[in-house]
Design a protein around this motif. Structure first.
Motif, PDB file in Angstrom:
ATOM      1  N   TYR A 399       0.872  -1.180   0.000  1.00  0.00           N
ATOM      2  CA  TYR A 399       0.000   0.000   0.000  1.00  0.00           C
ATOM      3  C   TYR A 399       0.904   1.224   0.000  1.00  0.00           C
ATOM      4  CZ  TYR A 399      -3.732   3.266   1.161  1.00  0.00           C
ATOM      5  OH  TYR A 399      -4.628   4.304   1.132  1.00  0.00           O
ATOM      6  N   THR A 400       0.673   2.139  -0.961  1.00  0.00           N
ATOM      7  CA  THR A 400       1.557   3.279  -1.157  1.00  0.00           C
ATOM      8  C   THR A 400       0.747   4.568  -1.166  1.00  0.00           C
ATOM      9  OG1 THR A 400       2.973   1.886  -2.547  1.00  0.00           O
ATOM     10  CG2 THR A 400       3.367   4.252  -2.624  1.00  0.00           C
ATOM     11  N   ALA A 401       1.285   5.595  -0.492  1.00  0.00           N
ATOM     12  CA  ALA A 401       0.674   6.930  -0.490  1.00  0.00           C
ATOM     13  C   ALA A 401       1.699   7.918  -1.034  1.00  0.00           C
ATOM     14  CB  ALA A 401       0.243   7.324   0.914  1.00  0.00           C
ATOM     15  N   GLU A 402       1.322   8.629  -2.119  1.00  0.00           N
ATOM     16  CA  GLU A 402       2.229   9.557  -2.784  1.00  0.00           C
ATOM     17  C   GLU A 402       1.539  10.885  -3.030  1.00  0.00           C
ATOM     18  OE1 GLU A 402       4.824   7.022  -5.857  1.00  0.00           O
ATOM     19  OE2 GLU A 402       2.673   6.579  -5.959  1.00  0.00           O
ATOM     20  N   ASN A 403       2.270  11.954  -2.823  1.00  0.00           N
ATOM     21  CA  ASN A 403       1.821  13.294  -3.197  1.00  0.00           C
ATOM     22  C   ASN A 403       2.609  13.744  -4.430  1.00  0.00           C
ATOM     23  OD1 ASN A 403       0.082  13.428  -0.986  1.00  0.00           O
ATOM     24  ND2 ASN A 403       1.649  14.316   0.338  1.00  0.00           N
ATOM     25  N   PHE A 432       1.014  15.221 -15.551  1.00  0.00           N
ATOM     26  CA  PHE A 432      -0.050  15.675 -14.652  1.00  0.00           C
ATOM     27  C   PHE A 432       0.237  15.124 -13.260  1.00  0.00           C
ATOM     28  CE2 PHE A 432      -4.133  15.027 -12.545  1.00  0.00           C
ATOM     29  CZ  PHE A 432      -4.710  16.285 -12.670  1.00  0.00           C
ATOM     30  N   TYR A 433       0.281  16.016 -12.252  1.00  0.00           N
ATOM     31  CA  TYR A 433       0.598  15.606 -10.887  1.00  0.00           C
ATOM     32  C   TYR A 433      -0.684  15.437 -10.090  1.00  0.00           C
ATOM     33  CZ  TYR A 433       5.433  16.894 -11.922  1.00  0.00           C
ATOM     34  OH  TYR A 433       6.689  16.967 -12.468  1.00  0.00           O
ATOM     35  N   ASP A 434      -0.771  14.296  -9.407  1.00  0.00           N
ATOM     36  CA  ASP A 434      -1.948  14.002  -8.594  1.00  0.00           C
ATOM     37  C   ASP A 434      -1.494  13.265  -7.337  1.00  0.00           C
ATOM     38  OD1 ASP A 434      -4.535  13.759  -7.736  1.00  0.00           O
ATOM     39  OD2 ASP A 434      -5.291  12.848  -9.591  1.00  0.00           O
ATOM     40  N   ASP A 435      -2.265  13.428  -6.255  1.00  0.00           N
ATOM     41  CA  ASP A 435      -2.012  12.649  -5.042  1.00  0.00           C
ATOM     42  C   ASP A 435      -2.651  11.283  -5.222  1.00  0.00           C
ATOM     43  OD1 ASP A 435      -0.810  14.906  -4.107  1.00  0.00           O
ATOM     44  OD2 ASP A 435      -2.440  15.499  -2.773  1.00  0.00           O
ATOM     45  N   LEU A 436      -1.858  10.237  -5.027  1.00  0.00           N
ATOM     46  CA  LEU A 436      -2.293   8.895  -5.409  1.00  0.00           C
ATOM     47  C   LEU A 436      -2.053   7.912  -4.276  1.00  0.00           C
ATOM     48  CD1 LEU A 436      -3.286   7.137  -7.840  1.00  0.00           C
ATOM     49  CD2 LEU A 436      -0.880   6.730  -8.356  1.00  0.00           C
ATOM     50  N   LYS A 437      -3.044   7.079  -4.029  1.00  0.00           N
ATOM     51  CA  LYS A 437      -2.907   5.951  -3.099  1.00  0.00           C
ATOM     52  C   LYS A 437      -3.125   4.667  -3.895  1.00  0.00           C
ATOM     53  CE  LYS A 437      -4.298   8.355   1.131  1.00  0.00           C
ATOM     54  NZ  LYS A 437      -4.196   9.701   0.521  1.00  0.00           N
ATOM     55  N   THR A 438      -2.212   3.723  -3.717  1.00  0.00           N
ATOM     56  CA  THR A 438      -2.202   2.516  -4.542  1.00  0.00           C
ATOM     57  C   THR A 438      -2.167   1.277  -3.664  1.00  0.00           C
ATOM     58  OG1 THR A 438      -0.926   3.722  -6.220  1.00  0.00           O
ATOM     59  CG2 THR A 438      -1.041   1.327  -6.420  1.00  0.00           C
ATOM     60  N   LEU A 439      -3.102   0.373  -3.908  1.00  0.00           N
ATOM     61  CA  LEU A 439      -3.114  -0.940  -3.279  1.00  0.00           C
ATOM     62  C   LEU A 439      -2.672  -1.955  -4.323  1.00  0.00           C
ATOM     63  CD1 LEU A 439      -3.873  -2.783  -0.847  1.00  0.00           C
ATOM     64  CD2 LEU A 439      -6.170  -2.935  -1.840  1.00  0.00           C
ATOM     65  N   GLY A 440      -1.611  -2.703  -4.031  1.00  0.00           N
ATOM     66  CA  GLY A 440      -1.055  -3.606  -5.018  1.00  0.00           C
ATOM     67  C   GLY A 440      -0.813  -5.003  -4.501  1.00  0.00           C
ATOM     68  N   VAL A 441      -0.891  -5.981  -5.406  1.00  0.00           N
ATOM     69  CA  VAL A 441      -0.586  -7.384  -5.112  1.00  0.00           C
ATOM     70  C   VAL A 441       0.348  -7.878  -6.211  1.00  0.00           C
ATOM     71  CG1 VAL A 441      -1.481  -9.716  -4.827  1.00  0.00           C
ATOM     72  CG2 VAL A 441      -2.790  -7.765  -3.969  1.00  0.00           C
ATOM     73  N   GLU A 460       0.863  -8.679 -11.625  1.00  0.00           N
ATOM     74  CA  GLU A 460       0.677  -7.546 -10.728  1.00  0.00           C
ATOM     75  C   GLU A 460      -0.745  -7.023 -10.872  1.00  0.00           C
ATOM     76  OE1 GLU A 460       4.176  -4.701 -10.758  1.00  0.00           O
ATOM     77  OE2 GLU A 460       4.623  -5.905 -12.545  1.00  0.00           O
ATOM     78  N   PHE A 461      -1.371  -6.692  -9.740  1.00  0.00           N
ATOM     79  CA  PHE A 461      -2.718  -6.158  -9.720  1.00  0.00           C
ATOM     80  C   PHE A 461      -2.721  -4.891  -8.857  1.00  0.00           C
ATOM     81  CE2 PHE A 461      -2.867 -10.726 -10.193  1.00  0.00           C
ATOM     82  CZ  PHE A 461      -3.722 -10.900 -11.278  1.00  0.00           C
ATOM     83  N   TYR A 462      -3.391  -3.828  -9.355  1.00  0.00           N
ATOM     84  CA  TYR A 462      -3.370  -2.544  -8.658  1.00  0.00           C
ATOM     85  C   TYR A 462      -4.774  -1.950  -8.594  1.00  0.00           C
ATOM     86  CZ  TYR A 462       1.675  -2.780  -9.424  1.00  0.00           C
ATOM     87  OH  TYR A 462       2.980  -3.174  -9.451  1.00  0.00           O
ATOM     88  N   ASP A 463      -4.998  -1.207  -7.513  1.00  0.00           N
ATOM     89  CA  ASP A 463      -6.223  -0.425  -7.368  1.00  0.00           C
ATOM     90  C   ASP A 463      -5.800   0.986  -6.954  1.00  0.00           C
ATOM     91  OD1 ASP A 463      -9.226  -0.253  -7.120  1.00  0.00           O
ATOM     92  OD2 ASP A 463      -8.626   0.348  -5.094  1.00  0.00           O
ATOM     93  N   TYR A 464      -6.292   2.016  -7.694  1.00  0.00           N
ATOM     94  CA  TYR A 464      -5.823   3.385  -7.507  1.00  0.00           C
ATOM     95  C   TYR A 464      -6.935   4.263  -6.946  1.00  0.00           C
ATOM     96  CZ  TYR A 464      -2.397   1.613 -10.883  1.00  0.00           C
ATOM     97  OH  TYR A 464      -1.463   0.848 -11.537  1.00  0.00           O
ATOM     98  N   ASP A 465      -6.505   5.240  -6.133  1.00  0.00           N
ATOM     99  CA  ASP A 465      -7.417   6.244  -5.592  1.00  0.00           C
ATOM    100  C   ASP A 465      -6.729   7.598  -5.700  1.00  0.00           C
ATOM    101  OD1 ASP A 465      -9.434   7.591  -4.317  1.00  0.00           O
ATOM    102  OD2 ASP A 465      -8.802   7.022  -2.300  1.00  0.00           O
ATOM    103  N   ILE A 478      -3.655  -4.107 -14.230  1.00  0.00           N
ATOM    104  CA  ILE A 478      -3.120  -5.468 -14.254  1.00  0.00           C
ATOM    105  C   ILE A 478      -1.960  -5.536 -15.247  1.00  0.00           C
ATOM    106  CG2 ILE A 478      -4.875  -6.143 -15.942  1.00  0.00           C
ATOM    107  CD1 ILE A 478      -4.697  -8.991 -14.849  1.00  0.00           C
ATOM    108  N   LYS A 479      -0.917  -6.235 -14.851  1.00  0.00           N
ATOM    109  CA  LYS A 479       0.236  -6.494 -15.718  1.00  0.00           C
ATOM    110  C   LYS A 479       0.719  -7.918 -15.457  1.00  0.00           C
ATOM    111  CE  LYS A 479       2.946  -3.094 -14.461  1.00  0.00           C
ATOM    112  NZ  LYS A 479       4.112  -2.172 -14.479  1.00  0.00           N
ATOM    113  N   GLY A 480       1.240  -8.541 -16.492  1.00  0.00           N
ATOM    114  CA  GLY A 480       1.763  -9.895 -16.331  1.00  0.00           C
ATOM    115  C   GLY A 480       2.804 -10.192 -17.390  1.00  0.00           C
ATOM    116  N   SER A 481       3.684 -11.135 -17.095  1.00  0.00           N
ATOM    117  CA  SER A 481       4.715 -11.507 -18.067  1.00  0.00           C
ATOM    118  C   SER A 481       5.128 -12.956 -17.855  1.00  0.00           C
ATOM    119  CB  SER A 481       5.936 -10.583 -17.962  1.00  0.00           C
ATOM    120  OG  SER A 481       6.561 -10.721 -16.692  1.00  0.00           O
ATOM    121  N   LEU A 482       5.638 -13.541 -18.922  1.00  0.00           N
ATOM    122  CA  LEU A 482       6.138 -14.912 -18.912  1.00  0.00           C
ATOM    123  C   LEU A 482       7.425 -14.937 -19.719  1.00  0.00           C
ATOM    124  CD1 LEU A 482       5.765 -18.043 -18.495  1.00  0.00           C
ATOM    125  CD2 LEU A 482       4.542 -18.031 -20.676  1.00  0.00           C
ATOM    126  N   PHE A 483       8.455 -15.572 -19.189  1.00  0.00           N
ATOM    127  CA  PHE A 483       9.711 -15.658 -19.920  1.00  0.00           C
ATOM    128  C   PHE A 483      10.294 -17.050 -19.766  1.00  0.00           C
ATOM    129  CE2 PHE A 483      10.999 -14.546 -15.632  1.00  0.00           C
ATOM    130  CZ  PHE A 483      12.109 -15.342 -15.413  1.00  0.00           C
TER     131      PHE A 483
END
Length: 582
Positions: A399-403, A432-441, A460-465, A478-483
């Protein structure tokens, strides 16, 4: 008569026993022990001669006489001499200090790569030189503008090792060319399209140095100085100094990291949200940071307790602030290497720059506002380890909080401007600058099937506020990769990587005079998620010569990496690599 005598004796014994059971008071008596009992063991003497047995039952031994009859026997058996078995040793690979690669493909794709490493003295001096070039001059059918790009880079570094010190220095030069080709066919009149100059050039010159010391409180130091500029008189200077000190305290280790970071520059053009290109943009930011930390090691526990203290100054606006961020990380081995729990809470004042934005998105316009990002904290917990000897895993939640988080957003169409370059048609990006809170798995799995075949997958899965209630522009949920990499015998090798990026949101707007940007006529545009597959294969003729082939966008998807910027279709590039001593 015998019977009567027996009965009489039994009666007599019974009466005597009964009388003995009567208890008489015999009083008490004190016994004084003068000396405790201490038994001793006497030496035993062994009889040195056998005893004479004078017994008629003992049998007498009869003397036996033996005689051997010898007869010759013919033998034809001849044992073979043993021979030691030899262990087959794999010869070490021959190492060459130089290599050169060249490749060509469709869309006029070209690849050139050269590297050499020279040792001087007794291996104490090392000189490295690297030169690379990648370019493409192919057209994209969906746009009337040129979509060429190329990237050329030269790196030279020198390092010297001494008894208790290692130091080095290097320089780097880079030239990049990109085009703002994000216009669809038929969107503008031919006369307008013909007049557009969509080419942008970026130039980088940097120098760096480092030093590492042994048996000293001053552990290491790093210095970087960089100049970055473009074809429209935009320029930026960056200087970073990072010394590190280590102080042993009892059984623990205290590390103090310092950072001095300056970025400053200017743009000759005004923000594209302005309908007139009047004054340019100047910016300058300076940071001083100290990060003390205490490392604690206890059996299966590793704990790093620290804080990040930062003083930040906006030079242009004469404004300054002091920030205190957490810097705590730790891990604990729950089950040896099988299950390791880890976590942390960290924060920083992240210095943003024009150079950094171009690296992430080369289609930004030279009209940006540069501000640092206040990452208040990022808290995370996870598990990692090995399910089996050849299977590793990592699972993490955060969980991340950024200004002032920078987000890439399409510039509005602003045809009233008369800028030199053609980035005013909604075919470039602003920040564009925004205050963002991110929940990630996050989760990943790495498998070494054998020493020649490795496989990995992550998601990776994210939810933004956001503070503005706008979408988190151009950030996928959502992001994913296979190598995978496979070494087929001694000659053949191959590999592949596949990745997926989910949907993103952007804004298509048109600038209007005397209107604030948030009231421009606009429409939210949703970019479809895309899947891309790439592969390579190669063959080694010997230790020096090999050939390779690379395929990109194998699925031939016409997706948009950024809004209005479609990618090239299926691409193939083939070439050769030669290793040698120089």
């Amino acid at each position: 008569m015998c019977k009567h005598i027996t009965i009489f004796l039994i009666l007599s014994l019974f009466l005597g026993w009964a009388q003995a059971q009567e208890t008489d008071d015999i009083g008490t008596e004190t016994v004084t022990v003068v000396k405790p009992y201490s038994p001793t063991v006497s030496d035993a003497f062994k009889v040195k001669r056998s005893p004479n047995l004078n017994d008629s039952i003992v049998l007498q031994k009869k003397k036996i006489e033996y005689s051997i009859f010898s007869a010759p026997v013919a033998s034809t058996y001849t044992p073979a001499k043993a021979k030691a078995e030899r262990v087959e040793r794999t010869p070490p690979p021959t190492l060459y200090n130089s290599s050169a690669s060249i490749g060509l493909g469709n869309f006029n794709n070209a690849l050139v790569d050269f590297y050499t490493s020279r040792e001087f003295g007794r291996g104490e001096n090392l000189l490295d030189i690297g030169l690379s070039h990648h370019s493409s001059r192919g057209d994209i059918e969906s746009t009337p503008l040129d979509a060429d790009f190329y990237n050329s880079k030269l790196d030279v570094s020198y390092a010297k090792k001494e008894r208790d010190m290692e130091w080095g220095a290097g320089i780097g030069l880079q030239h990049q060319l990109y085009n703002w080709y994000g216009i669809e066919n038929g969107e503008f009149a031919d006369a307008v399209v013909t007049a557009i100059d969509e080419t942008q050039n970026y130039f980088t010159a940097e120098a760096n140095a480092h030093i590492n010391l042994e048996d000293s409180f001053f552990k290491e130091g790093q210095l970087k100085v960089r100049r970055f500029w473009d074809a429209v008189e935009s320029g930026e200077n960056r200087a970073i100094l990072q010394p590190t000190f280590e102080l042993p305290v009892t059984q623990e280790l205290v590390t103090i990291k310092a950072k001095f970071d300056y970025v400053g520059g200017s743009f000759s053009n005004a923000d594209l949200n302005n309908t007139e290109n009047t004054a340019g943009i100047d910016y300058g930011h300076f940071q001083v940071g100290v990060n003390p930390s205490l490392l604690i090691l206890r059996d299966d526990l590793t704990l790093n307790l620290g804080a990040n203290l930062v003083y930040g100054q906006d030079i242009e606006d004469s404004d300054s602030n002091f920030f205190i961020y957490p810097a705590v990380t730790g891990s604990y081995r729950l089950v040896d290497e099988t299950v390791i729990a880890y976590g942390g809470v960290e924060g920083e004042l992240r210095q943003n720059s024009y150079h950094g934005f171009v690296d992430e998105n080369p289609y930004v316009s030279p009209t940006l506002t540069i501000q640092p990002t206040d990452q208040q904290y990022e808290g995370y917990l996870g598990l990692k380890g090995q399910l089996f000897s050849n299977v590793g895993y990592n699972v993490k939640g955060s969980y991340t909080a950024e200004n002032r988080r920078p987000l890439f957003l399409l510039n509005p169409q602003n045809e009233t401007r008369n800028d030199e370059k053609g980035y005013i048609f909604g075919n470039s990006f602003q920040v564009f600058y925004d205050d963002l809170k991110t929940l990630g798995v996050f989760g990943e799995l790495n498998i070494d099937v054998n020493r020649n075949f490795s496989l990995g997958i992550n998601a990776e899965f994210y939810d933004y506020d956001t503070e503005t209630d706008n979408p988190a522009w151009n950030l996928p949920s959502i992001k994913g990769s296979l190598f995978m990499d496979y070494q087929i015998g001694d000659q053949w090798f191959m590999g592949a990587n596949l990745f997926y990026v989910g949907e993103r949101d952007d804004l298509d707007a048109t600038a209007q005079a005397n209107t604030p940007p948030n009231l421009f006529p606009s429409t939210i545009v949703t970019l479809d998620g895309f899947f891309d597959a790439n592969a390579h294969v190669g063959y080694r003729f010997n230790e020096q010569l090999s050939i390779f082939a690379r395929a990109s966008n194998i699925a031939n998807n016409n997706y948009q990496r950024w809004a209005n910027f479609r990618v090239q279709s299926f691409q193939v590039l083939a070439g050769a690599t030669y290793k040698f001593d120089f």
